[in-house]
Design an enzyme around this catalytic site. Structure first.
Site, PDB file in Angstrom:
ATOM      1  N   GLY B 181       0.838  -1.204   0.000  1.00 41.68           N
ATOM      2  CA  GLY B 181       0.000   0.000   0.000  1.00 41.68           C
ATOM      3  C   GLY B 181       0.867   1.246   0.000  1.00 41.68           C
ATOM      4  O   GLY B 181       1.619   1.473   0.948  1.00 41.68           O
ATOM      5  N   GLU B 204       2.807  -1.051  -4.493  1.00 43.68           N
ATOM      6  CA  GLU B 204       1.582  -0.295  -4.755  1.00 43.68           C
ATOM      7  C   GLU B 204       0.956  -0.793  -6.056  1.00 43.68           C
ATOM      8  O   GLU B 204       1.632  -0.911  -7.076  1.00 43.68           O
ATOM      9  CB  GLU B 204       1.915   1.208  -4.858  1.00 43.68           C
ATOM     10  CG  GLU B 204       0.836   2.075  -5.454  1.00 43.68           C
ATOM     11  CD  GLU B 204      -0.473   2.047  -4.672  1.00 43.68           C
ATOM     12  OE1 GLU B 204      -0.433   2.094  -3.436  1.00 43.68           O
ATOM     13  OE2 GLU B 204      -1.527   1.939  -5.327  1.00 43.68           O
ATOM     14  N   GLY B 263      -6.043   0.598   3.620  1.00 42.49           N
ATOM     15  CA  GLY B 263      -7.257   1.386   3.852  1.00 42.49           C
ATOM     16  C   GLY B 263      -7.937   1.051   5.168  1.00 42.49           C
ATOM     17  O   GLY B 263      -7.460   0.210   5.938  1.00 42.49           O
ATOM     18  N   ARG B 264      -9.010   1.729   5.430  1.00 44.02           N
ATOM     19  CA  ARG B 264      -9.772   1.550   6.668  1.00 44.02           C
ATOM     20  C   ARG B 264     -11.238   1.316   6.321  1.00 44.02           C
ATOM     21  O   ARG B 264     -11.738   1.823   5.325  1.00 44.02           O
ATOM     22  CB  ARG B 264      -9.687   2.806   7.541  1.00 44.02           C
ATOM     23  CG  ARG B 264      -8.304   3.356   7.770  1.00 44.02           C
ATOM     24  CD  ARG B 264      -7.605   2.773   8.944  1.00 44.02           C
ATOM     25  NE  ARG B 264      -8.311   2.892  10.197  1.00 44.02           N
ATOM     26  CZ  ARG B 264      -7.833   2.413  11.352  1.00 44.02           C
ATOM     27  NH1 ARG B 264      -6.657   1.787  11.375  1.00 44.02           N
ATOM     28  NH2 ARG B 264      -8.513   2.537  12.476  1.00 44.02           N
ATOM     29  N   HIS B 431      10.938  36.474   9.166  1.00 43.79           N
ATOM     30  CA  HIS B 431      12.145  36.073   8.461  1.00 43.79           C
ATOM     31  C   HIS B 431      13.199  35.652   9.485  1.00 43.79           C
ATOM     32  O   HIS B 431      13.348  36.315  10.505  1.00 43.79           O
ATOM     33  CB  HIS B 431      12.693  37.236   7.625  1.00 43.79           C
ATOM     34  CG  HIS B 431      13.994  36.936   6.964  1.00 43.79           C
ATOM     35  ND1 HIS B 431      14.082  36.147   5.834  1.00 43.79           N
ATOM     36  CD2 HIS B 431      15.276  37.300   7.279  1.00 43.79           C
ATOM     37  CE1 HIS B 431      15.361  36.045   5.483  1.00 43.79           C
ATOM     38  NE2 HIS B 431      16.095  36.752   6.354  1.00 43.79           N
TER      39      HIS B 431
END
Lengths: 445, 452
Positions: B181, B204, B263-264, B431
């Site tokens: 994944g 992947e 994934g979930r 800055h």
């Protein structure tokens, strides 16, 4: 995995295209065979389009309000097996996923990782505790980018700080109606205050008499658009003549009450409608030119033996005209039952197309809200319509004294191109006679 | 068995649930919250916080390990890492936060019950607890049950095949790790283990990592992780794991451990949500802009309602629901939900991407032209603004670079406040900081860039 395209099927009535009025699914949804995916509007009714396969929605063929040609691609699904089509290149405006994904938040992004899900789909064995639909849907959401529709919505929202938006919400103000004087039209608290002070809204804490300059835009689509088109057609093509007559309903009401009492519980309760239908059947027996449809392009009036009476029915989606076919061949109770069944089906959205077509003359009634007189618009291409107005007890002079009578007006319109005023008046008087002497309704002619 | 009646019952004490509880308590609402675990949910216990602890530790270790090769004149001798001690330190942070959340809820007057909740009907919940069972009847119920990792059937969790939860609890660095994944969880954890010395391979299935982002944003990440020695195999499908080998459709990968992050899925089954017949949006509970479900008095928030599955979205929803229950007129009215990817370098995205806005005015400012970035030895990345060309309203901001996660607040604030390019360009940015890149990107969009 393959792509399966469902095209808009022929929905009848010989039409070439239909208006898309509702999506029942969105991209990413998992649908089963026979699930309804969309509804389209024909000339008369909304028709549901079912899915012929099971799969995951990957593409939608338009937005609500679009016209879709019969046979045009309506929806695409990713299905097991080869499918029947190629993937559409363009993204749909109604994609499912919402925001940019990924973040630390939940630590668990379906979206960013779901692409691998596709491979999981191809593995033969599954563990039973993983819902297939979760896996498929997640995968598709992951694979798609954020939808243009969502982006468009975001882009069109008024510029205003969260505190300004919260205050507007609390005070019931739609910020789209507030003029922002800041850069890029940004709305400040000062702008909001000015708007309220000028009466642009009705804050909860303020009195009732303030100006409301808000404008709400409601797109005319679906059934309402069809009604609008039909009314415009009728009104623009047909020169109407309208006759209003008052009718003494006292006797008919006594008869109706007696019949309802006698048959209480065994037969459907009678309203005035079946009596009026019976009167129309009798009246057009003598004047078949009023039970007709005028094909003005061909220059032909079609007079019908069948008396198919349209009944204008109010539904949540607008006016429907259901049609009781062959009213001449049914008795009071049968016609009452059919009117009731059709009205129920129309309101439930289950009305069949054939119950909305083929009318030869129409009745329109506003019931108890029916006013004193109305100007019914003829159901094109028919030539006559009978409007029922409100019944009320009014004093009537019997030559010696005023008597309380149950009076009801009817307002009837006719296509003056093919129906003369005299014929219209004869028809109305015939209805009056029949309704005032209801025994005449049942005399065999 | 005890019977409890309450105004508000929350199922799930994750970021959405506990925030809802705290706010409800503050608003004087009688509130009960139920969860099987310690408060904090996935985020605090096995997600955001633990992963960020591991990422920090790996960053520090990597810097020391490679200090000798750097230009700074620092030399060190053989730094080592004791991952068990690192995990112990991480667990200490988690415990402190657990206690902190529990304390906040207690302070707000929230009653907390540890146990498994299950719906009896739309107003009643049974809770099976280790000490005592409860029947809770509530006027309002919030479903905040979150999500769980998705398992690949051929790579079931267990043993050497891990979800992120097990990976974040490893007490020694594997010699080799295959990550299935290429989303952000896999990249975050994979990068951390690569810095700790593991040989990491990312597998992947699609043709690119982080598919949610455009190539401009992912390119610096891809280049950097490759420089760390991570092997990225896109367009490759993992098949199974056996005897230390991950089999793919393109060949075999040697791996002591396999991390699966594909994934979930929403967690709905354990609490009996199915029996309520709520309207669903795919596998997720459907909600409206007030987080109301199709059943009156039942709300749903967080991952169980779908994407984006982000803790801060759940928190905002939790707060909203508490306000609703208190009778306030609030609805979901957010302009953006910031998304942060804690890869190296980090990616931040707020609002619209360039291709999501027609007639967009887009400008980037590269960190290669930023003084502060040079002083940290990392000049890769940029800040990008996306404005509406017609009026210069800023509707999207993205950045990729080291440390840009902390700039997400400025990005979100600008969009929520309705800032224009001129507003950002006219705001003094300190800055030397990387945030000057934000101001410069806005100026560049206006044709007024000063430092490029």
């Amino acid at each position: 995995m393959g792509i399966y395209t469902i095209r808009l099927p022929d929905v009848g009535e010989g039409i070439a295209e239909a208006e898309l009025v509702e999506w029942h699914v969105k991209v990413g949804d998992v649908v089963n065979e026979d699930d309804v995916v969309a509804a389209v509007m024909t000339d008369k009714a909304a028709v549901e389009v079912p899915s012929s396969v099971s799969g995951t929605v990957t593409w939608l063929g338009g937005e609500v309000g679009d016209m879709i040609a019969i046979g045009e691609k309506l929806i695409q699904l990713e299905v097991a097996g080869e499918g029947n089509d190629q993937v559409m290149e363009s993204a749909t405006p109604t994609s499912a996923s919402t925001e940019v994904s990924s973040s630390d938040g939940a630590d668990h992004k379906v979206a960013l990782q779901a692409s691998v899900q596709v491979q999981a789909e191809e593995v033969p064995s599954r563990t039973k505790d993983i819902p297939d639909e979760a896996r498929v849907t997640d995968a598709k959401k992951g694979a798609s980018k954020r939808p243009p529709a969502s982006a468009k919505a975001t882009a069109n929202k008024p510029l205003a700080a969260p505190s300004v938006r919260a205050r507007a919400k609390e005070e019931g103000i739609d910020l789209r109606s507030v003029l922002g004087t800041g850069p890029a039209g940004r709305i400040s608290h000062h702008d909001l205050t000015n708007y309220i002070d000028e009466g642009g809204a009705s804050p909860v804490s303020v009195g009732a008499h303030v100006k409301n300059t808000s404008v709400k835009e409601v797109k005319v689509i679906g059934m309402r658009r069809k009604i609008a088109e039909k009314m415009s057609l009728s009104k623009s093509r047909i020169p109407h003549i309208t006759i209003v007559e008052e009718i003494d309903m006292t006797e008919l009401e006594e008869l109706r009450a007696a019949l309802n009492k006698k048959h209480a519980g065994s037969r459907p309760k009678l309203t005035i409608l079946p009596f009026l239908m019976r009167a129309i059947v009798e009246a057009v027996r003598d004047q078949p030119e009023l039970n007709a449809r005028f094909d003005d392009e061909a220059g032909v009036v079609h007079q019908y033996g069948a008396v198919n009476i349209g009944i204008a029915t109010q539904t949540d989606n607008g006016l429907n005209v259901t049609v009781v076919q062959h009213a001449e061949a049914a008795n009071l109770w049968k016609n009452a039952e059919r009117v009731s069944d059709l009205a129920d089906a129309a309101r439930a959205g289950t009305i069949r197309l054939e119950d909305l077509t083929g009318g030869t003359i129409t009745i329109t009634s506003l019931g108890a809200m029916g006013a004193i007189a109305t100007t019914p618009i003829i159901n094109h291409p028919e030539v006559a319509i009978v409007g029922v107005n409100k019944m009320q007890i009014r004093p009537m002079w019997d030559g010696q004294q005023f008597q309380p009578c149950k009076m009801m007006n009817i307002s009837c319109s006719f296509d003056h191109r093919v129906v003369d005023g005299w014929d219209a008046a004869v028809f109305v008087q015939k209805l009056k006679t029949l309704l005032e002497s209801p025994a005449m309704l049942f005399v065999e002619s | 068995m005890s019977d409890i009646k309450t105004k508000l019952l929350i199922i799930g004490a994750g970021p959405g649930g506990y925030v809802c509880a705290i706010r409800a308590g503050q608003l004087g609402i009688d509130t009960v919250i139920v969860d099987t675990q310690a408060p904090g949910g996935t985020c605090l216990n096995v997600g955001c916080i633990p992963s960020k602890a591991l990422i920090h530790a790996s960053d520090e270790f990597y810097k020391m390990l490679h200090a000798n090769q750097g230009p700074l004149g620092i030399s060190l001798q053989s730094p080592k890492i004791d991952l068990a001690q690192t995990v112990s330190w991480k667990n200490g942070i988690v415990t402190r936060l657990n206690q902190g959340v529990a304390g906040l809820m207690k302070k707000a007057g929230v009653k907390r019950i540890q146990g498994q909740a299950k719906f009896v009907d739309g107003k009643t919940i049974n809770v099976v607890s280790t000490d005592e069972d409860h029947t809770i009847r509530a006027e309002n119920i919030v479903i905040a049950t979150g999500s769980a990792p998705i398992e690949i059937p051929s790579l079931p969790f267990g043993g050497d095949i891990m979800s992120s939860t097990e990976a974040l609890a490893l007490e020694s660095v594997p010699t080799s790790l295959a990550v299935v994944g290429g989303g952000y969880i896999g990249l975050e954890i994979g990068t951390a283990f690569a810095k700790l010395g593991a040989k990491v391979t990312i597998v992947e299935a699609t043709q690119k990592i982080l598919p949610q982002y455009d190539d401009a944003l992912t390119k610096p990440v891809l280049e950097h992780i490759k420089s760390l020695g991570i092997d990225v195999q896109v367009g490759t499908k993992a098949q199974n794991f056996k005897d230390g080998q991950l089999h793919t459709d393109k060949g075999v990968i040697q791996a002591e451990k396999v991390l699966v992050t594909v994934g979930r899925r929403p967690r709905t089954e354990s609490v009996g949500i199915d029996e309520l017949s709520l309207s669903m949006n795919g596998p997720f509970i459907e909600i409206n802009d007030a987080c109301q479900t199709s059943m009156r008095g039942i709300y749903a928030i967080g991952d169980v309602t779908g994407e984006p599955m982000l803790a801060h979205r759940a928190m905002a929803q939790g707060e909203l629901v508490a306000e609703r229950v208190a009778g306030h007129k609030v609805v979901w009215d957010k302009r953006c939900i910031p998304a942060v990817c804690f890869t190296d370098p980090e990616i931040v995205s707020c609002g619209l991407l360039p291709d999501e806005l027609q007639d967009a005015k887009v400008a980037e400012f590269p960190f290669a032209a930023n003084g502060r970035a040079m002083t940290t030895e990392r000049e890769d990345g940029f800040v990008r603004v996306v404005a509406r060309a017609s009026d210069d309203a800023v509707l999207g901001i993205q950045a990729v670079g080291v440390g840009v996660a902390e700039m997400s607040a400025a990005f979100s604030l600008a969009i929520e406040m309705g800032a224009t390019l001129q507003d950002i360009g006219a705001t003094i940015h300190a800055h030397p900081t990387q945030s000057e890149g934000f101001q410069e990107a806005a100026l560049r969009a206006l044709g007024k860039a000063l430092h490029i």
